[in-house]
Design a protein around this motif. Structure first.
Motif, PDB file in Angstrom:
ATOM      1  N   GLN A  74      15.102 -75.624 -75.168  1.00  0.00           N
ATOM      2  CA  GLN A  74      14.398 -76.647 -74.401  1.00  0.00           C
ATOM      3  C   GLN A  74      15.292 -77.885 -74.377  1.00  0.00           C
ATOM      4  O   GLN A  74      15.455 -78.558 -75.382  1.00  0.00           O
ATOM      5  CB  GLN A  74      13.047 -76.959 -75.066  1.00  0.00           C
ATOM      6  CG  GLN A  74      12.038 -77.699 -74.200  1.00  0.00           C
ATOM      7  CD  GLN A  74      12.466 -79.115 -73.852  1.00  0.00           C
ATOM      8  OE1 GLN A  74      12.844 -79.363 -72.695  1.00  0.00           O
ATOM      9  NE2 GLN A  74      12.391 -80.026 -74.821  1.00  0.00           N
ATOM     10  N   LEU A  75      15.905 -78.174 -73.248  1.00  0.00           N
ATOM     11  CA  LEU A  75      16.929 -79.203 -73.148  1.00  0.00           C
ATOM     12  C   LEU A  75      16.474 -80.439 -72.377  1.00  0.00           C
ATOM     13  O   LEU A  75      17.295 -81.332 -72.124  1.00  0.00           O
ATOM     14  CB  LEU A  75      18.186 -78.630 -72.485  1.00  0.00           C
ATOM     15  CG  LEU A  75      18.828 -77.418 -73.189  1.00  0.00           C
ATOM     16  CD1 LEU A  75      20.017 -76.913 -72.392  1.00  0.00           C
ATOM     17  CD2 LEU A  75      19.234 -77.779 -74.607  1.00  0.00           C
ATOM     18  N   ARG A  76      15.189 -80.532 -72.034  1.00  0.00           N
ATOM     19  CA  ARG A  76      14.692 -81.682 -71.282  1.00  0.00           C
ATOM     20  C   ARG A  76      14.119 -82.710 -72.246  1.00  0.00           C
ATOM     21  O   ARG A  76      13.105 -82.466 -72.889  1.00  0.00           O
ATOM     22  CB  ARG A  76      13.620 -81.237 -70.281  1.00  0.00           C
ATOM     23  CG  ARG A  76      13.135 -82.349 -69.356  1.00  0.00           C
ATOM     24  CD  ARG A  76      12.397 -81.763 -68.172  1.00  0.00           C
ATOM     25  NE  ARG A  76      11.269 -80.954 -68.608  1.00  0.00           N
ATOM     26  CZ  ARG A  76      10.025 -81.432 -68.771  1.00  0.00           C
ATOM     27  NH1 ARG A  76       9.773 -82.712 -68.558  1.00  0.00           N
ATOM     28  NH2 ARG A  76       9.050 -80.632 -69.155  1.00  0.00           N
ATOM     29  N   LEU A 112       5.894 -85.227 -73.838  1.00  0.00           N
ATOM     30  CA  LEU A 112       4.903 -86.105 -73.213  1.00  0.00           C
ATOM     31  C   LEU A 112       3.992 -85.320 -72.274  1.00  0.00           C
ATOM     32  O   LEU A 112       2.792 -85.601 -72.175  1.00  0.00           O
ATOM     33  CB  LEU A 112       5.602 -87.237 -72.450  1.00  0.00           C
ATOM     34  CG  LEU A 112       6.409 -88.212 -73.315  1.00  0.00           C
ATOM     35  CD1 LEU A 112       7.135 -89.231 -72.442  1.00  0.00           C
ATOM     36  CD2 LEU A 112       5.481 -88.924 -74.292  1.00  0.00           C
ATOM     37  N   GLY A 113       4.562 -84.331 -71.588  1.00  0.00           N
ATOM     38  CA  GLY A 113       3.736 -83.472 -70.743  1.00  0.00           C
ATOM     39  C   GLY A 113       2.769 -82.637 -71.565  1.00  0.00           C
ATOM     40  O   GLY A 113       1.625 -82.409 -71.154  1.00  0.00           O
ATOM     41  N   LYS A 173      -1.699 -82.510 -71.806  1.00  0.00           N
ATOM     42  CA  LYS A 173      -2.490 -81.296 -71.609  1.00  0.00           C
ATOM     43  C   LYS A 173      -3.739 -81.266 -72.481  1.00  0.00           C
ATOM     44  O   LYS A 173      -4.707 -80.564 -72.187  1.00  0.00           O
ATOM     45  CB  LYS A 173      -1.637 -80.060 -71.905  1.00  0.00           C
ATOM     46  CG  LYS A 173      -0.489 -79.852 -70.933  1.00  0.00           C
ATOM     47  CD  LYS A 173       0.313 -78.624 -71.338  1.00  0.00           C
ATOM     48  CE  LYS A 173       1.505 -78.421 -70.401  1.00  0.00           C
ATOM     49  NZ  LYS A 173       2.315 -77.240 -70.814  1.00  0.00           N
ATOM     50  N   TYR A 174      -3.704 -81.997 -73.590  1.00  0.00           N
ATOM     51  CA  TYR A 174      -4.820 -81.964 -74.533  1.00  0.00           C
ATOM     52  C   TYR A 174      -5.680 -83.213 -74.347  1.00  0.00           C
ATOM     53  O   TYR A 174      -5.159 -84.334 -74.325  1.00  0.00           O
ATOM     54  CB  TYR A 174      -4.310 -81.894 -75.971  1.00  0.00           C
ATOM     55  CG  TYR A 174      -3.516 -80.633 -76.264  1.00  0.00           C
ATOM     56  CD1 TYR A 174      -4.145 -79.451 -76.601  1.00  0.00           C
ATOM     57  CD2 TYR A 174      -2.111 -80.646 -76.185  1.00  0.00           C
ATOM     58  CE1 TYR A 174      -3.407 -78.301 -76.871  1.00  0.00           C
ATOM     59  CE2 TYR A 174      -1.368 -79.506 -76.448  1.00  0.00           C
ATOM     60  CZ  TYR A 174      -2.025 -78.337 -76.792  1.00  0.00           C
ATOM     61  OH  TYR A 174      -1.297 -77.199 -77.043  1.00  0.00           O
ATOM     62  N   HIS A 175      -6.954 -83.009 -74.201  1.00  0.00           N
ATOM     63  CA  HIS A 175      -7.886 -84.115 -74.005  1.00  0.00           C
ATOM     64  C   HIS A 175      -8.725 -84.268 -75.275  1.00  0.00           C
ATOM     65  O   HIS A 175      -9.775 -83.636 -75.430  1.00  0.00           O
ATOM     66  CB  HIS A 175      -8.775 -83.864 -72.788  1.00  0.00           C
ATOM     67  CG  HIS A 175      -7.996 -83.645 -71.521  1.00  0.00           C
ATOM     68  ND1 HIS A 175      -7.420 -84.667 -70.807  1.00  0.00           N
ATOM     69  CD2 HIS A 175      -7.676 -82.491 -70.854  1.00  0.00           C
ATOM     70  CE1 HIS A 175      -6.791 -84.179 -69.753  1.00  0.00           C
ATOM     71  NE2 HIS A 175      -6.927 -82.860 -69.756  1.00  0.00           N
ATOM     72  N   VAL A 176      -8.225 -85.072 -76.186  1.00  0.00           N
ATOM     73  CA  VAL A 176      -8.926 -85.324 -77.444  1.00  0.00           C
ATOM     74  C   VAL A 176      -9.059 -86.826 -77.621  1.00  0.00           C
ATOM     75  O   VAL A 176      -8.201 -87.605 -77.186  1.00  0.00           O
ATOM     76  CB  VAL A 176      -8.174 -84.706 -78.647  1.00  0.00           C
ATOM     77  CG1 VAL A 176      -8.204 -83.186 -78.580  1.00  0.00           C
ATOM     78  CG2 VAL A 176      -6.733 -85.204 -78.691  1.00  0.00           C
ATOM     79  N   GLY A 177     -10.161 -87.241 -78.229  1.00  0.00           N
ATOM     80  CA  GLY A 177     -10.412 -88.668 -78.413  1.00  0.00           C
ATOM     81  C   GLY A 177      -9.449 -89.314 -79.380  1.00  0.00           C
ATOM     82  O   GLY A 177      -8.944 -90.414 -79.143  1.00  0.00           O
ATOM     83  N   ASN A 178      -9.181 -88.627 -80.487  1.00  0.00           N
ATOM     84  CA  ASN A 178      -8.284 -89.166 -81.509  1.00  0.00           C
ATOM     85  C   ASN A 178      -6.868 -88.664 -81.266  1.00  0.00           C
ATOM     86  O   ASN A 178      -6.615 -87.452 -81.339  1.00  0.00           O
ATOM     87  CB  ASN A 178      -8.765 -88.742 -82.891  1.00  0.00           C
ATOM     88  CG  ASN A 178      -7.943 -89.373 -84.013  1.00  0.00           C
ATOM     89  OD1 ASN A 178      -6.958 -90.059 -83.765  1.00  0.00           O
ATOM     90  ND2 ASN A 178      -8.357 -89.145 -85.242  1.00  0.00           N
ATOM     91  N   ASN A 185      -4.263 -84.634 -81.545  1.00  0.00           N
ATOM     92  CA  ASN A 185      -3.570 -83.979 -80.444  1.00  0.00           C
ATOM     93  C   ASN A 185      -2.465 -83.091 -81.014  1.00  0.00           C
ATOM     94  O   ASN A 185      -1.558 -83.580 -81.694  1.00  0.00           O
ATOM     95  CB  ASN A 185      -2.972 -85.033 -79.509  1.00  0.00           C
ATOM     96  CG  ASN A 185      -2.418 -84.429 -78.233  1.00  0.00           C
ATOM     97  OD1 ASN A 185      -1.632 -83.495 -78.268  1.00  0.00           O
ATOM     98  ND2 ASN A 185      -2.833 -84.986 -77.101  1.00  0.00           N
ATOM     99  N   PRO A 186      -2.488 -81.774 -80.785  1.00  0.00           N
ATOM    100  CA  PRO A 186      -1.487 -80.868 -81.373  1.00  0.00           C
ATOM    101  C   PRO A 186      -0.059 -81.236 -81.006  1.00  0.00           C
ATOM    102  O   PRO A 186       0.857 -81.085 -81.838  1.00  0.00           O
ATOM    103  CB  PRO A 186      -1.868 -79.504 -80.790  1.00  0.00           C
ATOM    104  CG  PRO A 186      -3.320 -79.622 -80.468  1.00  0.00           C
ATOM    105  CD  PRO A 186      -3.520 -81.038 -80.023  1.00  0.00           C
ATOM    106  N   ALA A 187       0.156 -81.738 -79.794  1.00  0.00           N
ATOM    107  CA  ALA A 187       1.520 -82.106 -79.393  1.00  0.00           C
ATOM    108  C   ALA A 187       2.012 -83.309 -80.192  1.00  0.00           C
ATOM    109  O   ALA A 187       3.177 -83.350 -80.620  1.00  0.00           O
ATOM    110  CB  ALA A 187       1.557 -82.407 -77.899  1.00  0.00           C
ATOM    111  N   ILE A 188       1.135 -84.293 -80.397  1.00  0.00           N
ATOM    112  CA  ILE A 188       1.517 -85.455 -81.198  1.00  0.00           C
ATOM    113  C   ILE A 188       1.723 -85.054 -82.650  1.00  0.00           C
ATOM    114  O   ILE A 188       2.649 -85.537 -83.320  1.00  0.00           O
ATOM    115  CB  ILE A 188       0.453 -86.558 -81.075  1.00  0.00           C
ATOM    116  CG1 ILE A 188       0.414 -87.096 -79.644  1.00  0.00           C
ATOM    117  CG2 ILE A 188       0.730 -87.691 -82.055  1.00  0.00           C
ATOM    118  CD1 ILE A 188      -0.627 -88.169 -79.424  1.00  0.00           C
TER     119      ILE A 188
END
Length: 362
Positions: A75-77, A82-83, A87-92, A96-99
């Motif tokens: 993955q070179l981008r 951030l994308g 994708k995840y809509h969580v309040g906290n 967020n799994p990506a964070i």
């Protein structure tokens, strides 16, 4: 055992074993560089050692099985995460799994920056660049399947991981000065070359270095012997009749002879442990004792305990002598111990000047 827990356990066990092996040279280097050890500094050094091993373990472990699926292409981008965050809509945000993945890649490199900046005395820029270099090495290891040991990469090369790791090293380097608040460090101690008092802790540290030195020397010689036998094809189980006495000589008698007979009579005297903590035997007036007295002090002191252990013929007398010697160090005037009382000597700081017009040896 979980895949995230196993590397940590391996790192702690391996780090502890390696810390024991490196204790004597670390103590000697600390006394010569800073004039003393400092338990806080030693704790930080041990933490850095365990951290380095943990970093290696997390990169390599768990090793793939034969049915492991190859990872996707690199993955070179930059900032593609951030994308994923969107994708995840969580309040906290912290849920967020990506964070969470980004934070997981930042956190492991924070200690690297802090240790390089504080223990290694490197600038923030150098520590950050080093963090980038280590991260790049990690990513290339993953990209090449542990440097072509495996037919394909089993973990993803991700440029975002490289960015997150470097950011972690930067944050750690910026926070590195906070390590000065770890207790057990004398930040404004006397100059390294200035003599220090002979304390119980210093004496016991020297004894520990002596015992470790004898044990490690014997262990290394024994391992070398058995390795040679394995390489030459000799059967070491149960082994030839000469193996037991040779192992006894290499594992016990030879280390005792070198460390407690030869070394104490070199120069101004002192065992390996005493030299590590910058102590030397002396007569009450500060003069260097003659070689016969240097030898007697060594053989009566720690060398006597080791000799009784090696001889293995005195039953519990070795343990009794060891306890008496430790009590003698603790309770005697000047912490001279039983060996000092019996030989009429004491231990002084090696940095203290020998009396004028007195010989340095006899």
């Amino acid at each position: 055992m979980g895949t995230r827990i196993m590397p940590a356990v391996i790192a702690v066990l391996a780090g502890t074993a390696l810390a024991v092996v490196l204790l004597v040279p670390f103590v000697a280097a600390s006394y010569r560089r800073r004039g003393e050890l400092g338990w806080g500094r030693a704790l930080l050094a041990a933490g850095a050692l365990v951290y380095a091993l943990a970093l290696v373990a997390y990169v390599l472990l768990p090793l793939p099985t034969t049915d492991t699926v190859c990872a996707a292409g690199p993955q070179l981008r930059p900032f593609a995460f951030l994308g994923d965050v969107a994708k995840y809509h969580v309040g906290n945000p912290l849920r967020n799994p990506a964070i969470q993945q980004v934070l997981f890649n930042v956190a492991p490199f924070v200690p690297l920056g802090a240790f390089l900046c504080y223990l290694g005395r490197r600038s923030i820029v150098v520590a950050t660049v080093a963090g980038f270099g280590v991260s790049l090495l990690v990513e290339c290891t993953q990209l090449t399947g542990d440097w072509f040991l495996y037919p394909c990469p089993y973990r993803l090369f991700d440029v975002d991981d490289l960015i997150a790791n470097t950011a972690g090293a930067l944050l750690g380097a910026a926070a590195g000065p906070l390590l000065r608040f770890v207790p057990g460090q004398r930040l404004h101690a006397a100059p390294p070359g200035e003599p220090r008092p002979v304390t119980v802790a210093r004496r016991l540290l020297g004894v520990l270095c002596d015992l470790l030195g004898a044990w490690l020397t014997g262990a290394v010689l024994t391992v070398v012997l058995r390795t040679v036998l394995l390489l030459t094809g000799d059967d070491i189980a149960p082994g030839p009749v000469w193996l037991a006495p040779v192992e006894a000589a290499l594992g016990g008698w030879l280390p005792w002879l070198v460390l407690f007979v030869v070394v104490p009579m070199i120069g101004r005297g002192g065992t390996v442990g005493q030299r590590a903590v910058l102590l030397r035997p002396a007569l009450p007036d500060g003069e260097v004792p003659g070689r016969a007295r240097l030898l007697a002090r060594s053989v009566v002191g720690v060398g006597g305990y080791v000799l009784l252990q090696v001889a293995d013929a005195a039953g519990g007398f070795a343990a009794l002598w060891g306890v008496m010697s430790l009590v003698g160090i603790w309770r005697s005037l000047g912490h001279r111990g039983i060996a000092g009382r019996l030989t009429g000597t004491l231990l002084v700081d090696r940095r203290a000047a020998v009396p004028v017009n007195q010989p340095t040896s006899r």
